[in-house]
Each structure stands twice: as C-alpha cells, then as structure tokens.
Design a protein around this motif. Structure first.
Motif, PDB file in Angstrom:
ATOM      1  N   THR A 142      87.107  44.981  99.726  1.00 23.86           N
ATOM      2  CA  THR A 142      86.212  45.080  98.573  1.00 23.86           C
ATOM      3  C   THR A 142      86.106  43.761  97.822  1.00 23.86           C
ATOM      4  N   ILE A 386      81.718  51.261  92.144  1.00 22.78           N
ATOM      5  CA  ILE A 386      82.073  49.867  92.404  1.00 22.78           C
ATOM      6  C   ILE A 386      81.327  48.926  91.463  1.00 22.78           C
ATOM      7  N   ASN A 390      83.048  46.100  89.357  1.00 26.38           N
ATOM      8  CA  ASN A 390      82.578  44.749  89.627  1.00 26.38           C
ATOM      9  C   ASN A 390      82.190  44.044  88.334  1.00 26.38           C
TER      10      ASN A 390
END
Length: 628
Positions: A142, A386, A390
């Motif tokens: 990731t 995500i 992020n």
C-alpha cells in the motif's frame, strides 16, 4: 584502435550509468488531489531494499542486565540509497512471530459461582516462526509505491525482540518510541542483536505515521502517549485502549466476545514468542536438584510478569479497577500526546468494543489535537477507506496542504452503505442528538412498555438468572421469567440513535453477588435467512451491582436490599427503521460474555426508579413524532 573503442565503450557506459543515477535521484513522490500516488519507479518489489536490525531501548525487562533491543525490519524504494529521504509508515505487533495454540483449558473456566476462585488453567507456549530479514509484509504494497518507507517491529518479548511482553505495560509504549527515536537519529540501531556495528536511518525524513488493527492498533496509541518527537500521525484500527475495559465492565468480570474465559494472562501466553535464550538464574542454589544455573528468559518473564504481576493484579474475584489496570489504560497517559489521530472502529465489534476508540477520540478532541473518527456497522477490524488514510498521511507526513484538517470530524457508514462511502457528520456523537429518558411500565416478563411519560407506582418485577439460556433466545421469548423486556410502540418513522445510551437502575439481589446484563434490541427479531449484523441487537452493557458506589471498591450485596447504579452501554450510531420497536432487555448472566454461575439468583428491579436514556437525533420531539 581496439584500445580507443574499449575506452569509448567505457565512457558510454559511465555516462549511461550516470544518467540512470541522476534520473533515479530525481524520482520523487507524486501528489494528486491531496493524495500520494503510486509512482512506477517505487512500485517494483524486486528492487525494494529490505533489511533488518535491532534498536536499543531505554529499559531492561528480561533480566539479562542489558538494555532490551527491538527487532526492526525496513522496506524502502531503491532511490533511498541515492539520497532520497522519505517518511515512514510504521507498524508494530506481538503477533508477527506466531501465537500459542488454542488448547483445551487455555482460557479460564467461567462455570463457577461469583466470588469463587476458578480452577487453574492450562499454560501454553508459542513456537516462534519467521526468518530474517522479513518480520511482516503488511502495509508494504500500500505505502511503499506511494513514496513511503515501511518499518515493522516485533514488540517486547516476541519474535527476535528482547524483553518481556507486559500486555499494556510501559515497555510496550517505550519500545516503539525507541524505534521512532532511531528513525530520527536519537537512538542506536545495530546490525545484530548482540553486536556493536551501528545502523543509521539516513533515508528517513524523521516523520513517522503508525497504523495497525487490534493489538497492532493499540501500539500506535501507546507510542503516541509518550509524546515522542517525529510521530506525526496515527491511524489506530479497532484498538484496545484499556485492558480493564477489554476484560472487565463496570466492575464485572466480562470476556471479550468470542473468547469466553480469556483474560490478560491468557493473552500474555498467547503472544510470548520470544525469550528463548538463556540467562543466569538469580535463584540458583548449588547442588540443588530443583535449581538450574541458567534459565530461559521466557521462564524469567513468566515468573515475573505472568505469575506475579498479573496474578496479583488482575483480580478475577471482584473485577475492581485498581493500580494494575490503571497502568494499562491509555486514557490515563494522554497528556504528552501530540500526534494527529484518525480512529476507526466497528459499532458491532463485540471483541474490542467501540468504547475503546470513542473514549480516546473524545479525550484527544478535548486536548485540541487534530482528530477524525470513522465508524462502520460491522465487527472487529475494518480500516477507513484508503483515500482517508492517504490524505491523513500525505498531510502530516509529506507536509502537503490538502485541507484534511478541515474535513468532517466524523464519518459514519450507514447500515446499507458500502464501507468506502461513509456519511460525513460534524462530529460524533451527532451534534443534533439529544438525550431522551424513557421509563418502564410493568409487564416485563412478557413485554412491558417504554414510554417518555413516567407512570407512577409501577412497582417491582423479578427475573431469575439462568446462564443456560442465551440472550438471543431471551429477546425472542414472548414470556420468560429469566428476563425483563420493555419496548416502545412501533415506530412510524425512522429513529436515529447516535452516542451513548445509559441505564439508571435500582435493584435487589437474592444473593451477595450477581451479574447484570443489559441489551438494547430492535424488534421484531429478524430470523429470516441470514440477518444483517445491524439487525436485532442495537447495543449492550454489563455491570456488577457490587460496584454500585465505585469501580475501585466493591461490597457484598445484602440480599433483598435495593441498590442504585448507572452505567453507559456501548456507543452506537444506528437508524432504527419504521415498523420496528426499540426494546430494553434486562437479565443477569450473559452466556457469551460473563461468568456463568448456577441458575437461580433472583434480581428484583424497582421500575419506578429505573430508566433508560437514549441519544436521539432530534431529541424527544423526534421520538414522539415516531411513536404517537
């Protein structure tokens, strides 16, 4: 001529290599719409640099007279070998090197009377797994391609890390602090566990973000409570923020969901994968058959931590909150914390219950720290989308001004929505939620009423404890002497509950000790097909009537004497659909969570002095509109 061609070829190769090096050095993270993007040059696993080392801490917990060293693994893009510095995403865990087998007798036997000692449980050992230099592969795919370095470490007393597992003790906060200090050049790292060759984190910007789930989510908070410089942001997912709240509830000995009979010493055995090397036995007696000159660190840890500190502090008799539990409650350590906090939790997590995140989120918000909370409607685990993570790391680790600090503070996944599409609210609980008090009307062995109006002289009603009957069965029973159930009229409109429901209850027990369990349910109970996790049970709570005065002090109940206590149920945010009824169920032993004494204890509830408080969006007006 051949010499010239050879020289020209060398020059060309040199220039080509120099060009590659310059090109490689110019590769940097890319940001679009405030989020770090996957960079092709960072996204080749075959080129990633992977190595391990040991970071020296400030403590010695395994009895060898030397400062403990934590085993650390690093994964970074190749460009970091040529001058590129990047921030770090760091995860630490006690689970990386394996856990103990779940053998019969590992958990405490819960089938005994309250206040009695349980029979001894079976103690087990972990067989360590894993090979250097890989500690874990989590987080890597990731974050490395997005321009981060990923660091893992095994927590004290696990894997190849020195020390002893303490399950929430100070060393589990100081260990990740030491790693962060090393990433900032303030602590020493070594190529070997016992070596003197130092390793520097020359590729680190010094900015660190931590994340992880469950125990791995607890450690970021533990590190943050040290106030360590460089830990800029944390994203704990379903973290255990208080081991008292994990293994006790309002004075009651209560197991985490799915692990009936687990306690802190069981978890210690479950994770203790380190300490295989030998140290001098301080209790060695020459010529004694029962004494060894050398013992394993694991045995030293067991004697010191599990068989002394935990045995003397955990108290499965009273369930009281004491110094042992206070030392494993991160809410008590929040003062130095500076890291930006994004919490994630499930409202139907009956393992690490949602109160664990709520209490820390609230305290961090009150401190003025940057905070956001993401709640979903499922069980244990479940990270934020995500994109949320992020943006959080992009801002706080890369320093990109993406406005994340101005985003909504609360993100709630509604019942039928995708986890990637939460609904934004100004805060949690919903600021439009107001407490509404509901009163009990007689008839609870069948179905009594819950109403806003208080009708006097409702008297008292009795339930008889029987742990052999599950809460699910009790809630579905049309009549039962083993529970009391009070419900609202059928809802004509949806009702949105947001926050902490609480109960004020006055009761008497036929015995000196009794379990008290409370469920808030949505009726009629859905049994068709496979009910959704949001069907049926809204929230729950448990308490020990012996702790009616204080969590730190319990006293035997005088049979027949009434006592009053008040406690919160687990936080929730749920829309109860029209056509349903909201029900309050009161019973004694909960077959999924509590100790399970022999049936027969009677609880008498004073209805006139018992009430339920619900946090309802729109307050009393909304409830009246939905029920009248």
């Amino acid at each position: 001529m051949k010499i010239f061609k050879h020289s020209a070829l060398l020059i060309i190769l040199f220039l080509f290599s120099s060009f590659q090096l310059v090109a490689q050095e110019k590769v940097e993270p890319i940001f679009v719409n405030g989020e770090a993007q996957v960079v092709p040059e960072f996204n080749n696993p075959d080129e990633w640099i992977r190595h391990d080392l040991w970071v020296e801490t400030t403590f010695d917990t395994d009895g060898d007279g030397k400062l403990d060293r934590m085993h650390v693994a690093v994964t970074r893009p190749p460009q970091t070998e040529n001058g590129l510095k990047l921030p770090v995403v760091y995860e630490s865990s006690p689970y990386y090197a394996g856990v103990a087998p779940n053998v019969d007798g590992l958990f405490w036997d819960v089938h005994h009377e309250l206040g009695e000692e349980a029979k001894p449980r079976t103690q087990v050992e972990v067989k360590r797994i894993g090979k250097r230099p890989i500690i874990s592969n989590s987080q890597i795919k990731t974050w490395v391609p997005r321009g981060y370095i990923v660091v893992h470490s095994s927590s004290p007393g696990t894997g190849l890390s020195d020390g002893a597992p303490t399950v929430g003790g100070d060393n589990e906060s100081l260990a990740p602090k030491a790693v962060i200090d090393w990433l900032n050049g303030r602590a020493k790292g070594y190529t070997e566990r016992d070596g003197n060759e130092e390793v520097e984190a020359y590729w680190s910007t010094g900015k660190v973000g931590m994340t992880g789930t469950s125990y791995n989510g607890t450690i970021p908070l533990a590190a943050a409570t040290t106030g360590v410089e460089g830990l800029e942001a944390i994203i704990p997912i379903a973290p255990n923020t208080s081991y008292y709240h994990y293994y006790r509830s309002n004075g009651l000995v209560r197991s985490p969901g799915g692990y009936l009979g687990e306690d802190i010493d069981v978890l210690y055995d479950f994770i203790h994968s380190g300490g295989e090397d030998l140290i001098l036995n301080k209790n060695y007696i020459k010529d004694s058959k029962d004494s060894k000159k050398f013992i394993r660190k694991r045995d030293y840890n067991n004697a010191k931590i599990r068989d002394t500190e935990m045995k003397n502090g955990m108290d499965r008799i009273t369930g009281d909150y004491n110094e042992f539990w206070a030392g494993r409650d991160y809410l008590n350590d929040m003062e130095p914390m500076k890291a930006a906090l994004l919490m994630s939790h499930g409202f139907n997590d009956w393992n690490v219950m949602p109160e664990h995140s709520y209490r820390i989120y609230k305290a961090a918000s009150d401190k003025g720290l940057p905070t956001q909370i993401y709640y979903h409607q499922f069980g244990h685990g479940g990270p934020p989308p995500i994109s949320m993570m992020n943006r959080w790391f992009t801002h706080y680790l890369h320093g990109v001004d993406n406005g994340v600090e101005n985003d909504a503070k609360a993100w709630i996944v509604r019942e039928d929505d995708n986890m990637k599409e939460p609904t934004a609210y100004k805060d949690y609980p919903n600021p439009d939620a107001k407490d509404v008090t509901l009163h009990l009307n007689a008839g609870g062995n069948a179905i009594g009423k819950l109403s806003v109006e208080k009708n006097k002289k409702q008297g008292s009603e009795i339930l008889v404890d029987n742990a052999n009957i599950s809460g699910n069965d009790l809630a579905q029973a049309k009549n039962s002497k083993n529970r009391l159930l009070y419900v609202t009229p059928e809802l004509k409109e949806d009702i949105h509950i947001s926050g902490l429901a609480s109960i004020s209850i006055t009761l008497a027990s036929s015995k000196p000790a009794a379990n008290l369990s409370v469920w808030l349910v949505s009726l009629p109970w859905n049994t068709e097909g496979k009910p959704k996790i949001t069907d049926n049970i809204i929230t729950r709570g448990w308490a020990d009537p012996q702790n009616h005065k204080s969590l730190t002090e319990s006293e035997p109940l005088s049979p027949g004497k009434f006592y009053s206590l008040k406690f919160d149920l687990q936080p929730d945010d749920q829309v109860i659909k029209k056509g349903q009824q909201i029900g309050l169920m009161i019973f004694s032993s909960d077959s999924q969570f509590t100790l399970l004494p022999e049936p027969g204890t009677e609880l008498t509830i004073d209805l006139d002095k018992t009430s339920l408080t619900l946090p309802i969006v729109g307050g009393e007006d909304a409830l009246r509109k939905a029920t009248e």
